[in-house]
Design a protein around this motif. Structure first.
Motif, PDB file in Angstrom:
ATOM      1  N   UNK A 180      47.244  80.038  55.934  1.00  0.00           N
ATOM      2  CA  UNK A 180      47.744  81.184  55.206  1.00  0.00           C
ATOM      3  C   UNK A 180      46.761  82.326  55.392  1.00  0.00           C
ATOM      4  N   UNK A 181      47.240  83.482  55.849  1.00  0.00           N
ATOM      5  CA  UNK A 181      46.329  84.563  56.217  1.00  0.00           C
ATOM      6  C   UNK A 181      46.771  85.890  55.595  1.00  0.00           C
ATOM      7  N   UNK A 182      45.846  86.828  55.634  1.00  0.00           N
ATOM      8  CA  UNK A 182      46.102  88.208  55.194  1.00  0.00           C
ATOM      9  C   UNK A 182      45.336  89.146  56.106  1.00  0.00           C
ATOM     10  N   UNK A 183      46.057  90.026  56.768  1.00  0.00           N
ATOM     11  CA  UNK A 183      45.454  91.063  57.602  1.00  0.00           C
ATOM     12  C   UNK A 183      46.195  92.372  57.368  1.00  0.00           C
ATOM     13  N   UNK A 184      45.520  93.492  57.576  1.00  0.00           N
ATOM     14  CA  UNK A 184      46.180  94.790  57.523  1.00  0.00           C
ATOM     15  C   UNK A 184      47.108  94.962  58.723  1.00  0.00           C
ATOM     16  N   UNK A 185      48.093  95.838  58.574  1.00  0.00           N
ATOM     17  CA  UNK A 185      49.049  96.070  59.653  1.00  0.00           C
ATOM     18  C   UNK A 185      48.347  96.507  60.935  1.00  0.00           C
ATOM     19  N   UNK A 186      47.254  97.234  60.795  1.00  0.00           N
ATOM     20  CA  UNK A 186      46.541  97.699  61.989  1.00  0.00           C
ATOM     21  C   UNK A 186      45.791  96.574  62.692  1.00  0.00           C
ATOM     22  N   UNK A 187      45.695  95.405  62.040  1.00  0.00           N
ATOM     23  CA  UNK A 187      44.969  94.277  62.626  1.00  0.00           C
ATOM     24  C   UNK A 187      45.904  93.126  62.973  1.00  0.00           C
ATOM     25  N   UNK A 188      47.158  93.433  63.232  1.00  0.00           N
ATOM     26  CA  UNK A 188      48.123  92.387  63.573  1.00  0.00           C
ATOM     27  C   UNK A 188      47.653  91.544  64.745  1.00  0.00           C
ATOM     28  N   UNK A 189      47.006  92.170  65.718  1.00  0.00           N
ATOM     29  CA  UNK A 189      46.572  91.443  66.912  1.00  0.00           C
ATOM     30  C   UNK A 189      45.565  90.358  66.592  1.00  0.00           C
ATOM     31  N   UNK A 190      44.848  90.498  65.476  1.00  0.00           N
ATOM     32  CA  UNK A 190      43.846  89.500  65.114  1.00  0.00           C
ATOM     33  C   UNK A 190      44.497  88.137  64.910  1.00  0.00           C
ATOM     34  N   UNK A 191      45.629  88.113  64.232  1.00  0.00           N
ATOM     35  CA  UNK A 191      46.323  86.858  63.975  1.00  0.00           C
ATOM     36  C   UNK A 191      46.743  86.223  65.296  1.00  0.00           C
ATOM     37  N   UNK A 192      47.318  87.015  66.194  1.00  0.00           N
ATOM     38  CA  UNK A 192      47.744  86.493  67.494  1.00  0.00           C
ATOM     39  C   UNK A 192      46.578  85.929  68.290  1.00  0.00           C
ATOM     40  N   UNK A 193      45.488  86.656  68.329  1.00  0.00           N
ATOM     41  CA  UNK A 193      44.332  86.215  69.113  1.00  0.00           C
ATOM     42  C   UNK A 193      43.770  84.903  68.590  1.00  0.00           C
ATOM     43  N   UNK A 194      43.656  84.805  67.270  1.00  0.00           N
ATOM     44  CA  UNK A 194      43.097  83.583  66.688  1.00  0.00           C
ATOM     45  C   UNK A 194      44.036  82.403  66.895  1.00  0.00           C
ATOM     46  N   UNK A 195      45.317  82.625  66.655  1.00  0.00           N
ATOM     47  CA  UNK A 195      46.276  81.530  66.810  1.00  0.00           C
ATOM     48  C   UNK A 195      46.292  81.027  68.251  1.00  0.00           C
ATOM     49  N   UNK A 196      46.311  81.940  69.197  1.00  0.00           N
ATOM     50  CA  UNK A 196      46.326  81.554  70.611  1.00  0.00           C
ATOM     51  C   UNK A 196      45.075  80.764  70.964  1.00  0.00           C
ATOM     52  N   UNK A 197      43.928  81.247  70.519  1.00  0.00           N
ATOM     53  CA  UNK A 197      42.664  80.567  70.846  1.00  0.00           C
ATOM     54  C   UNK A 197      42.637  79.144  70.278  1.00  0.00           C
ATOM     55  N   UNK A 198      43.048  78.997  69.027  1.00  0.00           N
ATOM     56  CA  UNK A 198      43.025  77.671  68.399  1.00  0.00           C
ATOM     57  C   UNK A 198      43.997  76.732  69.103  1.00  0.00           C
ATOM     58  N   UNK A 199      45.199  77.240  69.412  1.00  0.00           N
ATOM     59  CA  UNK A 199      46.210  76.406  70.059  1.00  0.00           C
ATOM     60  C   UNK A 199      45.731  75.878  71.407  1.00  0.00           C
TER      61      UNK A 199
END
Length: 252
Positions: A180-199
């Motif tokens: 479960x995460x929380x990021x600002x709209x301007x940091x949407x890419x952070x979620x993608x980058x982290x998810x991709x790296x972990x996967x």
């Protein structure tokens, strides 16, 4: 325009899943981003219940502090809190496990595991932000739940950006990394980058439920765009930015 809680079903297979070669039934997994009313646990529990019913999933992941909003002065939500009853009932009706975010006993940012049988604390956030550390204490143990033979590793927001957290969690033999995460709209890419790296690093499915709308801590516009990633790092389902959306996939 999707209606409230209408699933984004790009990767969902609606037929009844058959058992895989390892004997496990495919897991129907959802990530939801419900509308959150600051500090109103009762209203938020009802919104979570609506999402659980709409998802028709075995596991539904919710954002960080989803039951209170990102309000760092929010009181602890006890596991026997009667305000959680609508969510417990929804899980009983659907056979779901809901992973909801709340402050929990011991002054931790926690993940509550909600089923039709009740509520337990499944995980306590290990990696705290600076402001969080002034109120909360870090957890010291990775969290893993087993559901129908699938092992789910748990995480909350900043955990996902700390490589050692994913390493410790994956070392416990998980199939899914659920956060479960929380990021600002301007940091949407952070979620993608982290998810991709972990996967791709740990060859696991990744489900991230990302807060949508506005909440405390200066998050006037949260990112939303909850999603599920394959073990190859590909996005297989993605929500939009509005509160009340969810995604659902069947993984095997």
């Amino acid at each position: 325009m999707p209606t409230r809680y209408e699933a984004i079903l790009r990767a969902d297979r609606e037929a009844t899943p058959a058992a895989g070669t390892d004997g496990r039934t495919p897991l129907r997994l959802a990530a939801a981003q419900p509308l959150c009313v600051p500090l109103d646990v009762a209203a938020n529990a009802r919104a979570h219940a609506d999402a659980v019913r709409a998802a028709s999933a075995r596991v539904v992941v919710f954002p960080e502090l989803s039951l209170t909003g990102y309000e760092l002065d929010a009181p602890v939500v006890p596991t026997d809190d009667p305000r959680l009853a609508p969510l417990v009932r929804a899980c009983a009706e659907t056979g779901a496990l809901a992973l909801a975010g709340a402050p929990v006993a011991g002054d931790h940012i926690g993940v509550l595991a909600v089923t039709g049988d009740g509520v337990t604390v499944a995980y306590r956030k290990m990696c705290l932000g600076e402001a969080e550390a002034r109120r909360f204490r870090p957890g010291d143990t990775p969290g893993v739940l087993t559901v129908d033979g699938w092992r789910l590793g748990l995480a909350v927001c900043k955990d996902t950006g700390v490589a050692a957290h994913a390493q410790r969690t994956a070392a416990l033999g998980v199939d899914v990394y659920a956060a479960g995460v929380l990021e600002s709209a301007c940091d949407t890419a952070v979620v993608d980058q982290r998810a991709h790296r972990i996967a791709v690093t740990h060859r696991v499915w990744v489900a991230m439920a990302s807060f949508a709308g506005s909440t405390g801590g200066g998050y006037t516009e949260a990112a939303g765009r909850s999603g599920v990633w394959t073990p190859q790092g590909e996005v297989c389902a993605r929500a939009g930015t509005a509160p009340g959306e969810l995604v659902r996939v069947s993984i095997d």
